[in-house]
Design a protein around this motif. Structure first.
Motif, mmCIF file in Angstrom:
data_model
loop_
_atom_site.group_PDB
_atom_site.id
_atom_site.type_symbol
_atom_site.label_atom_id
_atom_site.label_comp_id
_atom_site.label_asym_id
_atom_site.label_seq_id
_atom_site.Cartn_x
_atom_site.Cartn_y
_atom_site.Cartn_z
ATOM 1 N N GLN A 6 0.844 -1.198 0.000
ATOM 2 C CA GLN A 6 0.000 0.000 0.000
ATOM 3 C C GLN A 6 0.875 1.242 0.000
ATOM 4 O O GLN A 6 1.747 1.414 0.849
ATOM 5 C CB GLN A 6 -0.884 0.042 1.252
ATOM 6 C CG GLN A 6 -1.781 1.283 1.268
ATOM 7 C CD GLN A 6 -2.051 1.787 2.680
ATOM 8 O OE1 GLN A 6 -1.222 1.619 3.563
ATOM 9 N NE2 GLN A 6 -3.197 2.404 2.879
ATOM 10 N N CYS A 11 -3.030 7.277 0.300
ATOM 11 C CA CYS A 11 -4.323 6.783 0.784
ATOM 12 C C CYS A 11 -5.173 7.976 1.196
ATOM 13 O O CYS A 11 -4.696 8.873 1.893
ATOM 14 C CB CYS A 11 -4.103 5.862 1.983
ATOM 15 S SG CYS A 11 -5.609 5.437 2.889
ATOM 16 N N ILE A 12 -6.438 7.994 0.760
ATOM 17 C CA ILE A 12 -7.330 9.115 1.110
ATOM 18 C C ILE A 12 -8.253 8.776 2.278
ATOM 19 O O ILE A 12 -9.146 9.550 2.620
ATOM 20 C CB ILE A 12 -8.160 9.581 -0.108
ATOM 21 C CG1 ILE A 12 -9.027 8.428 -0.657
ATOM 22 C CG2 ILE A 12 -7.243 10.145 -1.197
ATOM 23 C CD1 ILE A 12 -10.043 8.863 -1.712
ATOM 24 N N CYS A 14 -10.648 6.458 2.678
ATOM 25 C CA CYS A 14 -12.075 6.224 2.382
ATOM 26 C C CYS A 14 -12.637 5.046 3.168
ATOM 27 O O CYS A 14 -13.847 4.936 3.343
ATOM 28 C CB CYS A 14 -12.277 5.994 0.889
ATOM 29 S SG CYS A 14 -11.657 4.391 0.311
ATOM 30 N N GLY A 15 -11.785 4.137 3.599
ATOM 31 C CA GLY A 15 -12.228 3.009 4.422
ATOM 32 C C GLY A 15 -12.708 1.788 3.653
ATOM 33 O O GLY A 15 -13.114 0.795 4.257
ATOM 34 N N CYS A 17 -11.145 -0.498 1.866
ATOM 35 C CA CYS A 17 -10.349 -1.721 2.086
ATOM 36 C C CYS A 17 -10.667 -2.325 3.455
ATOM 37 O O CYS A 17 -10.740 -3.550 3.597
ATOM 38 C CB CYS A 17 -8.856 -1.433 1.944
ATOM 39 S SG CYS A 17 -8.266 -0.116 3.028
ATOM 40 N N CYS A 64 -10.150 0.063 -4.361
ATOM 41 C CA CYS A 64 -9.500 1.284 -3.871
ATOM 42 C C CYS A 64 -9.648 2.400 -4.910
ATOM 43 O O CYS A 64 -9.198 2.257 -6.045
ATOM 44 C CB CYS A 64 -8.009 1.025 -3.595
ATOM 45 S SG CYS A 64 -7.151 2.525 -3.078
ATOM 46 N N VAL A 66 -8.243 5.206 -5.337
ATOM 47 C CA VAL A 66 -7.037 5.897 -5.811
ATOM 48 C C VAL A 66 -5.926 4.906 -6.173
ATOM 49 O O VAL A 66 -4.773 5.290 -6.365
ATOM 50 C CB VAL A 66 -6.541 6.945 -4.780
ATOM 51 C CG1 VAL A 66 -7.465 8.152 -4.759
ATOM 52 C CG2 VAL A 66 -6.436 6.347 -3.374
HETATM 53 S S1 SF4 Z 1 -9.392 1.757 -0.217
HETATM 54 FE FE1 SF4 Z 1 -9.465 3.825 0.679
HETATM 55 S S2 SF4 Z 1 -8.672 3.566 2.766
HETATM 56 FE FE2 SF4 Z 1 -8.061 1.742 1.593
HETATM 57 S S3 SF4 Z 1 -5.992 2.203 0.787
HETATM 58 FE FE3 SF4 Z 1 -7.481 2.819 -0.774
HETATM 59 S S4 SF4 Z 1 -7.867 5.003 -0.369
HETATM 60 FE FE4 SF4 Z 1 -6.917 4.123 1.478
#
Ligand code: SF4
Length: 73
Positions: A6, A11-12, A14-15, A17, A64, A66
């Motif tokens: 990762q 990572c934004i 968003c939760g 994952c 995910c 992003v």
């Molecule tokens: S799914 Fe959302 S919380 Fe998980 S790594 Fe991607 S951006 Fe981050």
């Protein structure tokens, strides 16, 4: 063995994952996700974990928004 990686920096939080794959993903203190028991590379700002079976991590990778989760074999 496969490796889950990762890019934590991007990572934004968003939760998604964590919702799809709570066995492997959890919140950190900055409201971003991290890999449970993952090894953090301070230079690359990446978490990584070797697993025998990727299980639900495939769903996390695909969902995910992003694209910061990568699985390598
Ligand atoms: S799914 Fe959302 S919380 Fe998980 S790594 Fe991607 S951006 Fe981050």
């Amino acid at each position: 063995m496969a490796k889950i990686i990762q890019n934590h920096e991007e990572c934004i939080g968003c939760g998604t994952c964590i919702a799809l794959c709570p066995k492997y993903w959890e919140w950190d203190e900055d409201n971003k996700a991290r890999i449970k028991a993952g090894k953090f590379d301070e230079n690359k700002k990446e978490y990584e974990l070797e697993v025998g079976d990727i299980e639900c991590n495939k769903d996390a990778e695909e969902a995910c928004p992003v694209s910061v989760i990568k699985i390598s074999n």
